[in-house]
Design an enzyme around this catalytic site. Structure first.
Site, PDB file in Angstrom:
ATOM      1  N   ARG A   1      -1.004  -1.974  -7.139  1.00 34.63           N
ATOM      2  CA  ARG A   1      -1.279  -3.106  -6.231  1.00 34.63           C
ATOM      3  C   ARG A   1      -2.254  -4.079  -6.896  1.00 34.63           C
ATOM      4  O   ARG A   1      -2.055  -5.295  -6.855  1.00 34.63           O
ATOM      5  CB  ARG A   1      -1.866  -2.535  -4.940  1.00 34.63           C
ATOM      6  CG  ARG A   1      -2.219  -3.557  -3.853  1.00 34.63           C
ATOM      7  CD  ARG A   1      -2.566  -2.788  -2.588  1.00 34.63           C
ATOM      8  NE  ARG A   1      -3.285  -3.568  -1.595  1.00 34.63           N
ATOM      9  CZ  ARG A   1      -2.718  -4.347  -0.679  1.00 34.63           C
ATOM     10  NH1 ARG A   1      -1.412  -4.479  -0.650  1.00 34.63           N
ATOM     11  NH2 ARG A   1      -3.453  -5.002   0.202  1.00 34.63           N
TER      12      ARG A   1
ATOM     13  N   ARG B   1       0.846  -1.191   0.000  1.00 31.80           N
ATOM     14  CA  ARG B   1       0.000   0.000   0.000  1.00 31.80           C
ATOM     15  C   ARG B   1       0.884   1.243   0.000  1.00 31.80           C
ATOM     16  O   ARG B   1       2.023   1.221   0.468  1.00 31.80           O
ATOM     17  CB  ARG B   1      -0.910   0.017   1.221  1.00 31.80           C
ATOM     18  CG  ARG B   1      -1.838  -1.196   1.324  1.00 31.80           C
ATOM     19  CD  ARG B   1      -2.606  -1.171   2.634  1.00 31.80           C
ATOM     20  NE  ARG B   1      -3.534  -2.296   2.753  1.00 31.80           N
ATOM     21  CZ  ARG B   1      -3.258  -3.456   3.336  1.00 31.80           C
ATOM     22  NH1 ARG B   1      -2.045  -3.638   3.868  1.00 31.80           N
ATOM     23  NH2 ARG B   1      -4.158  -4.424   3.402  1.00 31.80           N
TER      24      ARG B   1
ATOM     25  N   TYR C   1      -9.561 -10.502  -7.161  1.00 39.00           N
ATOM     26  CA  TYR C   1      -8.607 -10.554  -8.258  1.00 39.00           C
ATOM     27  C   TYR C   1      -8.809 -11.795  -9.124  1.00 39.00           C
ATOM     28  O   TYR C   1      -8.440 -11.794 -10.294  1.00 39.00           O
ATOM     29  CB  TYR C   1      -7.172 -10.490  -7.708  1.00 39.00           C
ATOM     30  CG  TYR C   1      -6.931  -9.209  -6.963  1.00 39.00           C
ATOM     31  CD1 TYR C   1      -6.860  -7.996  -7.633  1.00 39.00           C
ATOM     32  CD2 TYR C   1      -6.827  -9.202  -5.583  1.00 39.00           C
ATOM     33  CE1 TYR C   1      -6.674  -6.815  -6.953  1.00 39.00           C
ATOM     34  CE2 TYR C   1      -6.648  -8.021  -4.882  1.00 39.00           C
ATOM     35  CZ  TYR C   1      -6.571  -6.830  -5.579  1.00 39.00           C
ATOM     36  OH  TYR C   1      -6.409  -5.655  -4.899  1.00 39.00           O
TER      37      TYR C   1
ATOM     38  N   LYS D   1      -1.916  -2.923   7.991  1.00 43.45           N
ATOM     39  CA  LYS D   1      -3.093  -2.572   8.782  1.00 43.45           C
ATOM     40  C   LYS D   1      -3.112  -3.359  10.085  1.00 43.45           C
ATOM     41  O   LYS D   1      -2.720  -4.518  10.118  1.00 43.45           O
ATOM     42  CB  LYS D   1      -4.367  -2.864   7.978  1.00 43.45           C
ATOM     43  CG  LYS D   1      -4.590  -1.910   6.802  1.00 43.45           C
ATOM     44  CD  LYS D   1      -5.921  -2.176   6.133  1.00 43.45           C
ATOM     45  CE  LYS D   1      -6.188  -1.169   5.033  1.00 43.45           C
ATOM     46  NZ  LYS D   1      -7.491  -1.400   4.361  1.00 43.45           N
TER      47      LYS D   1
ATOM     48  N   HIS E   1      -2.646   2.374  -5.775  1.00 45.11           N
ATOM     49  CA  HIS E   1      -3.476   1.194  -5.534  1.00 45.11           C
ATOM     50  C   HIS E   1      -3.710   0.420  -6.831  1.00 45.11           C
ATOM     51  O   HIS E   1      -3.904  -0.794  -6.814  1.00 45.11           O
ATOM     52  CB  HIS E   1      -4.815   1.594  -4.913  1.00 45.11           C
ATOM     53  CG  HIS E   1      -5.357   0.570  -3.969  1.00 45.11           C
ATOM     54  ND1 HIS E   1      -4.778   0.301  -2.745  1.00 45.11           N
ATOM     55  CD2 HIS E   1      -6.410  -0.280  -4.076  1.00 45.11           C
ATOM     56  CE1 HIS E   1      -5.455  -0.656  -2.136  1.00 45.11           C
ATOM     57  NE2 HIS E   1      -6.438  -1.029  -2.914  1.00 45.11           N
TER      58      HIS E   1
ATOM     59  N   HIS F   1      -3.827  -9.160   3.211  1.00 46.42           N
ATOM     60  CA  HIS F   1      -5.273  -9.189   3.433  1.00 46.42           C
ATOM     61  C   HIS F   1      -5.596 -10.081   4.630  1.00 46.42           C
ATOM     62  O   HIS F   1      -5.095 -11.200   4.720  1.00 46.42           O
ATOM     63  CB  HIS F   1      -5.998  -9.743   2.196  1.00 46.42           C
ATOM     64  CG  HIS F   1      -6.069  -8.778   1.066  1.00 46.42           C
ATOM     65  ND1 HIS F   1      -6.270  -9.166  -0.248  1.00 46.42           N
ATOM     66  CD2 HIS F   1      -5.973  -7.426   1.035  1.00 46.42           C
ATOM     67  CE1 HIS F   1      -6.296  -8.103  -1.022  1.00 46.42           C
ATOM     68  NE2 HIS F   1      -6.118  -7.040  -0.276  1.00 46.42           N
TER      69      HIS F   1
END
Length: 308
Positions: free
Chosen positions: A257, A160, A289, A184, A254, A280
């Site tokens: 990404r 990110r 994806y 995150k 992004h 994730h």
């Protein structure tokens, strides 16, 4: 502050809740801002309904608030997040004795329609990186070397933009060509990168001292003023790099990404590995994806097969 326009009890409740999110739940600053905004909007709605404390928070007032959001044209994703924010708040309010019952417990989230993100063709990615390398080779200076390293690393790792801006020199394991990322929820992961990104990083690190000022500390990437690079600067770098590629979509970091994940899956990588690389928490997030890859395969079939 905007919360000052709320009645005192609601204002204090909002401040206490934000303190709880920051101190006890260890969520990201972005999530704290988002949840704070959601709760402020809800409390302002309660105030318009005539309530000056949490006694006005009922299933009916919550549904009224969400209906108002929908009327104002809020996206499904926003409505889903706001519903989640109220659920988290409702549990906290009951646990802290501010409510005896949680009116948000029975709320249903609107079904989120997941749109396929625009994708960058591998040929376009190659053209973007080749053009950036040309600019650097023609004497673009340290900032041009930095831009190449940023583009190569974003596309190679799929990290990110916030993760890239937060990188320190100690996060690079050059001998192993891996980067340690703080993602995150303060979760660390290690992501590999290939030879082109390694060459670009080495070229940038060799001239980094020409831009960096002491305030940059150990930041891997610095802006033109020498301090740790800002996310907005990285977005400008990516947009500018893609504008020179004919037919490439106008994407930001992004988008690189997305491209990394899509190209990995098209090349045969398994979904679990891509999930781990992207950081994730849920495999369901990564599965978008596979839909992108399926859509591209279907488009190729329909274009090329005589009986499509």
């Amino acid at each position: 502050m905007e919360s000052d326009v709320l009645p005192p009890v609601l204002r204090q409740t909002l401040d206490d809740y934000v303190d709880h999110l920051t101190r006890d739940r260890d969520v990201s600053e972005h999530t704290v801002r988002a949840y704070r905004g959601d709760l402020f909007d809800l409390f302002a709605h309660l105030q318009r309904l005539g309530a000056d404390d949490l006694s006005g928070l009922t299933v009916r007032s919550l549904r009224s608030w969400l209906a108002n959001q929908q009327t104002r044209g809020r996206a499904r994703g926003t409505l889903q997040r706001r519903t989640a924010a109220v659920r988290v708040f409702g549990r906290w309010a009951v646990q802290t004795g501010r409510l005896t019952e949680d009116p948000a417990a029975g709320l249903r989230s609107p079904k989120r329609v997941r749109s396929l993100p625009p994708t960058l063709e591998s040929a376009d990615a190659a053209a973007m990186l080749a053009e950036a390398l040309t600019v650097a080779a023609e004497g673009g200076g340290p900032s041009a070397d930095r831009d190449v390293a940023i583009l190569e690393l974003l596309y190679a790792t799929g990290i990110r933009v916030s993760e890239l801006c937060g990188l320190d020199l100690g996060d690079l394991a050059e001998g192993r060509q891996t980067v340690r990322v703080l993602g995150k929820g303060n979760k660390q992961r290690t992501v590999p990168y290939g030879n082109p990104a390694a060459r670009a990083l080495n070229a940038w690190l060799a001239v980094r001292g020409q831009l960096a000022v002491p305030e940059a500390g150990a930041a891997v990437f610095v802006g033109d003023r020498g301090k740790r690079i800002d996310q907005r600067v990285v977005r400008r770098i990516v947009h500018r790099a893609l504008r020179v590629v004919d037919g490439a979509p106008d994407l930001g970091p992004h988008g690189l990404r997305h491209a990394m994940a899509t190209h990995l899956l098209e090349g045969g990588a398994d979904l679990r590995s891509v999930q781990e690389l992207l950081g994730h928490a849920s495999l369901a997030t990564t599965q978008i994806y596979t839909h992108v890859s399926d859509a591209r395969l279907r488009a190729a079939f329909q274009q090329a097969h005589p009986r499509a």
